[in-house]
Design an enzyme around this catalytic site. Structure first.
Site, mmCIF file in Angstrom:
data_model
loop_
_atom_site.group_PDB
_atom_site.id
_atom_site.type_symbol
_atom_site.label_atom_id
_atom_site.label_comp_id
_atom_site.label_asym_id
_atom_site.label_seq_id
_atom_site.Cartn_x
_atom_site.Cartn_y
_atom_site.Cartn_z
ATOM 1 N N ARG A 69 -48.275 31.217 37.638
ATOM 2 C CA ARG A 69 -47.129 31.271 36.737
ATOM 3 C C ARG A 69 -46.414 32.601 36.954
ATOM 4 O O ARG A 69 -47.040 33.608 37.268
ATOM 5 C CB ARG A 69 -47.579 31.182 35.280
ATOM 6 C CG ARG A 69 -48.023 29.792 34.870
ATOM 7 C CD ARG A 69 -48.309 29.706 33.386
ATOM 8 N NE ARG A 69 -49.470 30.458 32.996
ATOM 9 C CZ ARG A 69 -49.464 31.638 32.396
ATOM 10 N NH1 ARG A 69 -48.317 32.226 32.086
ATOM 11 N NH2 ARG A 69 -50.583 32.247 32.072
ATOM 12 N N TYR A 197 -45.580 25.407 42.013
ATOM 13 C CA TYR A 197 -46.903 25.666 41.425
ATOM 14 C C TYR A 197 -47.013 25.059 40.013
ATOM 15 O O TYR A 197 -46.106 25.225 39.184
ATOM 16 C CB TYR A 197 -47.186 27.184 41.373
ATOM 17 C CG TYR A 197 -48.407 27.447 40.536
ATOM 18 C CD1 TYR A 197 -49.680 27.195 41.053
ATOM 19 C CD2 TYR A 197 -48.301 27.832 39.195
ATOM 20 C CE1 TYR A 197 -50.801 27.345 40.270
ATOM 21 C CE2 TYR A 197 -49.428 27.986 38.408
ATOM 22 C CZ TYR A 197 -50.667 27.745 38.950
ATOM 23 O OH TYR A 197 -51.791 27.875 38.173
ATOM 24 N N LYS A 206 -47.271 24.074 29.844
ATOM 25 C CA LYS A 206 -46.927 25.329 29.159
ATOM 26 C C LYS A 206 -45.493 25.301 28.621
ATOM 27 O O LYS A 206 -45.222 25.808 27.540
ATOM 28 C CB LYS A 206 -47.098 26.510 30.113
ATOM 29 C CG LYS A 206 -48.482 26.659 30.691
ATOM 30 C CD LYS A 206 -49.510 26.911 29.623
ATOM 31 C CE LYS A 206 -50.852 27.255 30.240
ATOM 32 N NZ LYS A 206 -51.886 27.429 29.228
ATOM 33 N N HIS A 226 -52.215 27.744 21.869
ATOM 34 C CA HIS A 226 -52.939 27.837 23.147
ATOM 35 C C HIS A 226 -54.439 27.810 22.831
ATOM 36 O O HIS A 226 -55.123 28.830 22.910
ATOM 37 C CB HIS A 226 -52.528 29.163 23.813
ATOM 38 C CG HIS A 226 -52.945 29.311 25.232
ATOM 39 N ND1 HIS A 226 -52.960 30.529 25.865
ATOM 40 C CD2 HIS A 226 -53.347 28.404 26.161
ATOM 41 C CE1 HIS A 226 -53.368 30.369 27.114
ATOM 42 N NE2 HIS A 226 -53.607 29.105 27.322
ATOM 43 N N ARG A 376 -56.773 25.338 41.756
ATOM 44 C CA ARG A 376 -56.926 24.479 40.575
ATOM 45 C C ARG A 376 -57.429 23.083 40.892
ATOM 46 O O ARG A 376 -57.255 22.593 42.007
ATOM 47 C CB ARG A 376 -55.536 24.317 39.919
ATOM 48 C CG ARG A 376 -54.902 25.613 39.444
ATOM 49 C CD ARG A 376 -55.427 25.991 38.106
ATOM 50 N NE ARG A 376 -54.968 27.285 37.650
ATOM 51 C CZ ARG A 376 -54.872 27.617 36.363
ATOM 52 N NH1 ARG A 376 -55.191 26.765 35.422
ATOM 53 N NH2 ARG A 376 -54.492 28.816 36.013
HETATM 54 C C1 OXD Z 1 -53.142 29.595 31.670
HETATM 55 C C2 OXD Z 1 -53.491 28.241 32.122
HETATM 56 O O1 OXD Z 1 -52.663 30.390 32.493
HETATM 57 O O2 OXD Z 1 -53.995 27.465 31.301
HETATM 58 O O3 OXD Z 1 -53.324 29.895 30.488
HETATM 59 O O4 OXD Z 1 -53.243 27.909 33.286
HETATM 60 MN MN MN Z 2 -53.923 28.191 29.290
#
Ligand code: OXD
Ligand code: MN
Length: 600
Positions: A69, A197, A206, A226, A376
């Site tokens: 991210r 990504y 997110k 979260h 991932r």
């Molecule tokens: C984070 C994720 O970065 O869940 O929190 O990928």
């Molecule tokens: Mn997360």
């Protein structure tokens, strides 16, 4: 698939702008998924893995400069800058739309634009929010098919309204300098360009389920957090549900899929996963707080996942999973990553696609990893062996406790309980985590991350704290709020608490506190367990060590109070007075440590 003019206008607008050769509507069918997988495999966008060892699994690499991210390129474009607050990047919305349109104009020439109608939360549930994502990436489509509920039924639910999140994604050229992840909360729109990504392009996660949803939640009187959600079934058959918020790299997925220690298993305790990353919380009919996991899959970090740290996660990835940026075993078309308890492959390609062997080092003698540290797995939630049977309940599960936590070498004790909801909001707002040796930069630097939402709150965080306080007024049967810290270290820098499955011992105390069947002792930070009330049966851990873990050090906490005051100063007038009051009271109590015998 629909006659809804808002939907059709939205699709047409971006079709005209991006000029794809074709537009394909995604219907969630197995047949279409198979065709897209074949197409992606033919172009090299994805690689099919060994269908005998990993049935239905595929492999993908993102661009080398596009593996995480990008917080510095993530924007909240509210009309007024002050509404985005001091913790978000901001751009004026019209200027931002124009900039993005100019960069992405014509970017889908020669390509297909996919239209994905998806739901976050069970379709038709009072919690559900619907979205439509436009993308030029088959990889994104295949991920969305796992992470969200994709179906034409979503369009039926949207009906003839404009009540859906407009999600726009184009890879353009993957140019880092022109990468933008922009949110327009007042328009219910997300616009992401130049990335491929996951966290930047699976816009249901997110972007929608946290940033846009946190904004909607404030308008509509609910919360997007979260948080993982887990259920603990006790020997009497009763199940209690807990939500927990931790910053990244604190083991959320591991806690959500925890395996109870042997002594607990023998007594009949079971742990069930409802979610590992996001919780949406609403007031239920009888004044309780209910939670759902709006996702339909896990987008978990692969390195470090193994049959000891998280056997449930490992089992979840054995079929129909997408692996991104892990190491590819060329000999048998399977996958590997650092920390997997299987020997590293000798005939392999690393996450960059280069030939790789275990033990390889770079020019500076540093080991070259086979898998990117942020590689991932995208796995269907239904694969999870410990999935809660309540996972799909449209009403959600009733929450008994909310747990906050971070990685703190000294400050926070193993566990403490907030005095009440308001104090609990304070405890969440002062959450922090220390950087580890694994990351570049200074070790032990404290990063404040209130409720683990710092990168995910779609509006001013001062208003977000106020929303938490307001929710407390609405919920009659408030969950108790706790803080945990699995990461206290000894004088040699080693973790004192064993963590992983043993964390259930702490959750057990938390549940007994919720039931009112165990006492606690006052401390300057909140209620602490009596050391003898944490069950250490079957664990090689002394009560003396436990006492150390519960110590509140005056000097450390005076520093902490200073750090919190500096952090709070950012929020100016929008910081709720209640939190300033809580900080003042904490300071008074910490100063009194050692002066009053009851303040241990
Ligand atoms: C984070 C994720 O970065 O869940 O929190 O990928
Ligand atoms: Mn997360």
């Amino acid at each position: 698939m629909t006659n809804n003019r808002y939907v059709l206008d939205f699709v047409k607008k971006y079709q005209d702008l991006f000029q794809p050769d074709k537009v394909v509507w995604i219907d969630g069918s197995k047949k279409q998924k198979r065709e897209l997988t074949n197409e992606g495999a033919a172009t090299g966008e994805i690689i099919k893995l060994n269908n005998r060892l990993l049935p239905g699994c595929i492999y993908h690499r993102t661009a080398v400069n596009d593996v995480a991210r990008v917080e510095d390129r993530t924007f909240i474009c509210s009309r007024k800058q002050e509404d985005a607050g001091p913790t978000n990047n901001w751009m004026e919305p019209q200027q931002c739309y124009k900039m993005l349109d100019d960069i992405a104009r014509g970017s889908m020439k020669g390509k297909t634009m996919y239209v994905i109608p998806f739901s976050m939360g069970k379709i038709g549930s009072p919690f559900a929010k619907y979205g439509i994502e436009l993308t030029d990436s088959i990889y994104v489509v295949l991920n969305m098919l796992i992470m969200t509920r994709v179906s034409p039924k979503v369009l039926d639910k949207i009906g003839d309204t404009d009540n859906f999140t407009k999600c726009v994604h184009s890879k353009v050229t993957l140019d880092l300098e022109n990468r933008y992840i922009c949110h327009f909360p007042e328009d219910n729109t997300i616009y992401s360009i130049n990335s491929g990504y996951g966290g930047n392009v699976l816009l249901g996660k997110k972007c929608l389920a946290l940033r846009i949803a946190s904004y909607l939640g404030r308008q509509e009187g609910w919360m997007a957090e979260h948080m993982l959600i887990l259920g603990i079934e006790k020997p009497d058959g009763d199940t209690k549900y807990i939500c927990a918020a931790f910053p990244s790299a604190c083991g959320k997925t591991n806690l959500a899929m925890l395996i109870p220690p042997a002594v607990y298993r023998e007594k009949g305790y079971k742990v069930y996963t409802v979610g590992d990353d996001i919780a949406w919380l609403r007031k239920g009919k009888y004044g309780q707080l209910y939670a759902v996991n709006p996702e339909f899959g896990f987008f978990g970090v692969a390195p470090g996942t193994n049959s000891k740290t998280n056997p449930n996660a490992l089992a979840t990835t054995k079929r129909d999973t997408i692996f991104t940026n892990v190491c590819l075993n060329k000999a048998n078309k399977t996958v590997w990553w650092e920390g997997l308890d299987q020997p590293a492959p000798t005939k392999a390609e690393d996450w960059k696609g280069e030939k790789w062997k275990p033990g390889m080092v770079d020019a500076n003698g540093k080991p070259i990893p086979g898998a990117n540290p942020n590689s991932r797995f995208t796995a269907p939630i239904k694969n999870c062996p410990c999935l809660s049977k309540e996972f799909d309940n449209p009403k959600g599960v009733p929450i008994s406790a909310i747990v906050f936590g971070g990685r703190r070498a000294k400050a926070a004790p193993l566990v403490y309980e907030a005095r009440d909801w308001k104090h609990g909001v304070f405890v969440g707002s002062i959450m922090a985590s220390e950087t580890t040796a694994a990351a570049a930069g200074k070790v032990g630097v404290v990063r404040r991350d209130p409720m683990a939402m710092l990168p995910f709150c779609g509006y001013h965080m001062g208003d977000y704290f106020q929303h938490w306080l307001d929710m407390g007024k609405k919920i009659k049967q408030k969950p108790k709020i706790f803080n945990v810290n699995w990461f206290r270290t000894d004088e040699n820098g080693k973790f004192i608490w064993p963590g992983f499955g043993e964390n259930l011992r702490v959750l057990d105390w938390i549940i007994r506190r919720c039931e009112g069947t165990v006492d606690a002792v006052e401390s300057p930070v909140g209620y602490l367990p009596k050391p003898e009330d944490i069950n250490l049966e079957g664990l090689d851990f002394s009560i003396e060590q436990l006492k150390d873990l519960l110590e509140i050090d005056r000097e450390t906490w005076l520093e902490e109070v200073k750090g919190i005051a500096e952090f709070y100063a950012k929020f100016g007038e929008r910081l709720p007075k209640e939190l300033t009051k809580q900080l003042k009271e904490l300071k008074k109590r910490v100063r009194a440590i050692g002066k009053e015998t009851q303040n241990k």
